[in-house]
Design an enzyme around this catalytic site. Structure first.
Site, PDB file in Angstrom:
ATOM      1  N   TYR A 128       6.038  66.529  41.051  1.00 16.33           N
ATOM      2  CA  TYR A 128       5.718  66.159  39.526  1.00 16.33           C
ATOM      3  C   TYR A 128       4.759  67.231  38.839  1.00 16.33           C
ATOM      4  O   TYR A 128       3.915  67.179  39.033  1.00 16.33           O
ATOM      5  CB  TYR A 128       5.382  64.772  39.566  1.00 16.33           C
ATOM      6  CG  TYR A 128       5.044  64.083  38.283  1.00 16.33           C
ATOM      7  CD1 TYR A 128       5.747  64.751  37.117  1.00 16.33           C
ATOM      8  CD2 TYR A 128       4.631  62.877  38.066  1.00 16.33           C
ATOM      9  CE1 TYR A 128       5.492  64.034  35.747  1.00 16.33           C
ATOM     10  CE2 TYR A 128       4.393  62.265  36.945  1.00 16.33           C
ATOM     11  CZ  TYR A 128       5.048  62.718  35.744  1.00 16.33           C
ATOM     12  OH  TYR A 128       4.546  62.220  34.548  1.00 16.33           O
ATOM     13  N   LYS A 140      10.254  66.916  39.108  1.00 15.97           N
ATOM     14  CA  LYS A 140      10.307  66.133  37.699  1.00 15.97           C
ATOM     15  C   LYS A 140       9.535  66.942  37.003  1.00 15.97           C
ATOM     16  O   LYS A 140       8.232  67.474  37.003  1.00 15.97           O
ATOM     17  CB  LYS A 140       9.745  64.746  37.881  1.00 15.97           C
ATOM     18  CG  LYS A 140       9.523  64.015  36.653  1.00 15.97           C
ATOM     19  CD  LYS A 140       8.753  62.768  36.873  1.00 15.97           C
ATOM     20  CE  LYS A 140       8.619  62.164  35.294  1.00 15.97           C
ATOM     21  NZ  LYS A 140       7.804  60.569  35.434  1.00 15.97           N
TER      22      LYS A 140
END
Length: 297
Positions: free
Chosen positions: A141, A169
Site C-alpha cells: 500500500y 495499492k
C-alpha cells in the site's frame, strides 16, 4: 501463487454500537458488520478489506481488530475474498497481524510501510520481507500522504521481487504512476487506491480497485469498474461524472466520516466514528448530502 488481489475490493467501514464499557463508549457491531460484508459482495464486489484506515483499525484494541478480521473472513467465505489490513509500526507487528490473518483463513493482506515512522528504503524492504513470511499474498500500500514514505515505481519493483508480493495499492493521486509501475514491475497487479482517480487509473491499466465508496453503492461501483475494463469509455465517463463529487471525499481528511454519512444517506448504517475522528461540520454535512443527491439522481 495464482491470487492476484484484483477486482473491486471494498475497504469496509466498521459500524459501532453504543456501549459504555467499550473504548470511547462504542463497540464494533460485528453482526451489522458481517451483514455489510455480505451485502457488498452480493452486490457485485469481489471482496472486502477490513482493518484499513476506513475500518478505523488504529482505534481498535488488539482483540477487536482480530474479531473484525475473523468476522469479515467468515461473512464472505466461499462468496468473495477477504484481504486483511496488516499495518503496523514495526516489521514484527505487521508480520504478527499477517500471521493471524493467515491463521484465520484470509485470502491476502494489505500492508503499509512502517506507520508512525518515516522509514528509509532498506527498512521498507525489510518490513515487507517480514510480512511475506506469513505466506499470504500481499498488496503493498503506497500512501505517501499519511505515511510520508513514497513507494516509488523503482522501489515497488524491488518489493515485487519478494515472494508473495502480488499487488500494489497506489494512493499517491498521480495516475502517471500506473504505467510507470506496470513498466517497472509488469507482473504486479496495479490497484487504484483513490476513488476520485479510479477511472483514470483503470484506463491506464490498473486491474483492481481497493475502494471506499462501494460501501455506499457497490453495484454502481462494480458497473463503473466493468465498463472501464471493457473500454466502454462514454458509458463509464457518464456514470463517473455523477459519482465523482462524492468520490472526492475518499481523498480528504474526513473520508471516514463522509463515507459513513453517505451510507446513512442511502439507508445503510454508517453511524459514528471513534476518536480521533470527530463529527463533520455542518458545512461538510451539507456538502456530502449535496454530492450524494447528485450521485443518486
Amino acid at each position: 501463487m495464482t491470487e492476484r488481489l484484483d477486482g473491486v475490493i471494498v475497504a469496509t467501514a466498521l459500524p459501532y454500537a453504543e456501549d459504555a464499557s467499550a473504548p470511547a463508549g462504542l463497540r464494533p457491531d460485528l453482526e451489522k458488520f458481517a451483514e455489510h460484508c455480505q451485502w457488498v459482495v452480493e452486490n457485485g464486489c469481489r471482496g472486502v478489506g477490513p482493518n484499513g484506515s476506513l475500518g478505523e483499525y488504529s482505534s481498535l484494541t488488539d482483540a477487536e481488530r482480530r474479531q473484525v478480521a475473523q468476522t469479515a473472513i467468515a461473512a464472505v467465505k466461499n462468496k468473495g475474498i477477504a484481504v486483511i489490513g496488516a499495518h503496523g509500526v514495526g516489521a514484527h507487528q505487521a508480520r504478527h497481524w499477517a500471521e493471524l490473518a493467515a491463521e484465520d483463513g484470509a485470502d491476502g493482506v494489505l500492508c503499509l510501510p512502517p506507520t508512525m515512522y518515516r522509514a528509509n528504503r532498506t527498512e521498507v524492504v525489510h518490513h515487507f520481507r517480514e510480512v511475506a513470511k506469513a505466506g499470504l499474498p500481499i498488496m503493498v500500500y503506497n500512501n505517501p500522504i499519511d505515511t510520508k514514505v513514497d513507494l516509488t515505481p523503482d522501489l515497488i519493483a524491488e518489493l515485487g521481487q519478494i515472494e508473495h508480493v502480488v499487488a500494489v495499492k497506489e494512493f499517491s493521486g498521480d495516475v502517471r504512476r500506473v504505467l510507470e509501475i506496470k513498466a517497472a514491475a509488469p507482473h504486479l497487479t496495479v490497484v487504484a487506491g483513490a476513488d476520485d482517480v479510479v477511472l483514470e487509473s483503470l484506463l491506464m491499466g490498473a486491474t483492481g480497485w481497493f475502494a471506499g465508496y462501494p460501501n455506499v453503492f457497490p453495484a454502481e461501483c462494480t458497473e463503473l469498474f466493468n465498463l472501464a475494463l471493457a473500454g466502454k469509455l462514454e458509458e463509464a465517463r457518464s456514470l463517473y461524472e455523477r459519482l465523482v463529487p462524492a468520490f472526492r471525499w475518499d481523498s480528504r481528511t474526513e473520508f471516514v466520516q463522509a463515507i459513513k454519512l453517505s451510507m446513512d444517506f442511502v439507508g445503510r448504517y454508517g453511524g459514528p466514528c471513534r476518536p480521533p475522528r470527530g463529527p463533520l461540520s455542518q458545512a461538510q454535512i451539507d456538502q456530502v448530502n449535496a454530492d450524494m443527491k447528485l450521485a443518486t439522481s
